[in-house]
Design an enzyme around this catalytic site. Structure first.
Site, short mmCIF file in Angstrom:
data_model
loop_
_atom_site.label_atom_id
_atom_site.label_comp_id
_atom_site.label_asym_id
_atom_site.label_seq_id
_atom_site.Cartn_x
_atom_site.Cartn_y
_atom_site.Cartn_z
CB SER A 45 -0.94 0.01 1.21
OG SER A 45 -0.17 0.02 2.40
CE LYS A 89 -2.86 2.04 4.30
NZ LYS A 89 -1.92 0.96 4.60
#
Lengths: 163, 170
Positions: A45, A89
């Site tokens: 990701s 993230k």
């Protein structure tokens, strides 16, 4: 001291050593929780920023505690879907910001705009084609942020500060 | 010279005690005061909203255990301390009334608790800011589980797990 039987001397020394180890472990815990911690990030990701197979990163705890995390920062955060998992993230918006995001980049270019509610942040992976982030589970409360990533230790080619 | 040495030893001792106390409070258990009436009559049964801001000495103090943070395994009816989803610097104390997968019925519709979240409510339905206002909260916000009341002495005891009946106050 000299009059103690040898057995008690050994016990006393054992207790002293145990106390020193306990104090060291407590200092380690305080550093890990309040100053700086290391985390292993793996998965697709955050490509190309982080590798697929795993990067060893350093994250500092001070910015998050004082509310100084802003858009563009990479944070480690407790997943809202599984509290035992910590994910890395990038923060795309803080409370009050208007975030525009591509809902399903693999299938269409449809964009949506959302205002981040009070006390929340909007997180997205750098690789929006393969990232489970705020586009799926919405804005996450700021209290889930565990730290801000600032340095990469491993792999050696990537050693250095992380932007 | 002697005073400097003495002060240095004193400071070192204080620092060590501080670090050890911080570790124990983070990993095992800590004692915290509870403010407000949202958990009456479990905590602060006699204070009103006006007097609670005056003095901390009227507040109940509770024992919060941190062992539950290992596995994040909670049961319905647990009283937990968690970071507020609207302001991460504030901590709230409420009771978990529903876990992931459960259904909550609010006036009009039914809501399923998503994975990794829980529904918290105060025991004092009339004056409690909880999941009925801000929705289910992620379990990752939980900072500990309340097990006992430790102050005032006349109400020292275990905090029981209670599942409230829909709409009925305690």
């Amino acid at each position: 001291m000299r009059n103690l039987p040898p057995f008690l001397m050994i016990v006393k020394e054992g207790l002293d050593k145990t106390l020193t180890v306990a104090k060291f472990l407590c200092a380690l815990h305080v550093t890990n929780t309040y100053l700086c911690t290391s985390v292993m990030a793996q998965g697709p990701s955050m490509l190309p920023t982080f590798n697929l197979t795993g990067d060893l990163l350093l994250a500092e705890r001070i910015s998050a505690r004082f509310g100084r995390v802003g858009p563009g920062d990479i944070v480690i955060i407790r997943s809202p879907e599984n509290p035992r998992k910590i994910v890395a993230k990038r923060v795309k918006g803080v409370e009050g910001d208007s975030v525009t995001y591509v809902v399903e980049p693999k299938s269409s270019d449809r964009c949506e705009t959302v205002v981040v509610p009070k006390g929340h942040v909007w997180i997205e992976g750098d690789n929006i084609y393969d990232s489970n982030d705020s586009r799926k589970f919405g804005a996450v409360p700021y209290g889930l942020i565990q730290g801000k990533v600032f340095w990469r230790i491993w792999p050696r080619e990537g050693f250095g500060s992380v932007r | 010279m002697g005073t400097q040495n003495f002060l240095w030893t004193f400071a070192k001792k204080y620092f060590t005690v501080g670090v050890v106390a911080l570790t124990i409070s983070d990993r095992y258990a800590s004692i915290v005061p509870v403010r407000g009436v949202s958990m009456s009559p479990t905590f602060n049964p006699h204070s009103s909203n006006h007097s609670s801001t005056l003095m901390g000495s009227n507040d109940d103090c509770v024992l919060v255990e941190k062992f539950c943070l290992e596995k994040y395994k909670f049961s319905p009816g647990d009283v937990v301390v968690f970071c507020s989803p609207t302001d991460h610097r504030e901590k709230h104390v409420k009771r978990i009334t529903a876990l992931p997968g459960d259904w909550i019925s609010s006036p009009g519709d039914a809501l399923k608790i998503p994975e990794g979240h829980c529904w918290v409510e105060g025991d004092n339905f009339a004056s409690s800011l909880d999941s009925r206002s801000y929705g289910p909260i992620p379990l990752g916000l939980v900072r500990g589980r309340v097990t006992h009341v430790v102050w005032p002495p006349q109400r020292v005891g275990k905090v029981e797990r209670r599942i409230p009946q829909d709409g009925l106050p305690f």
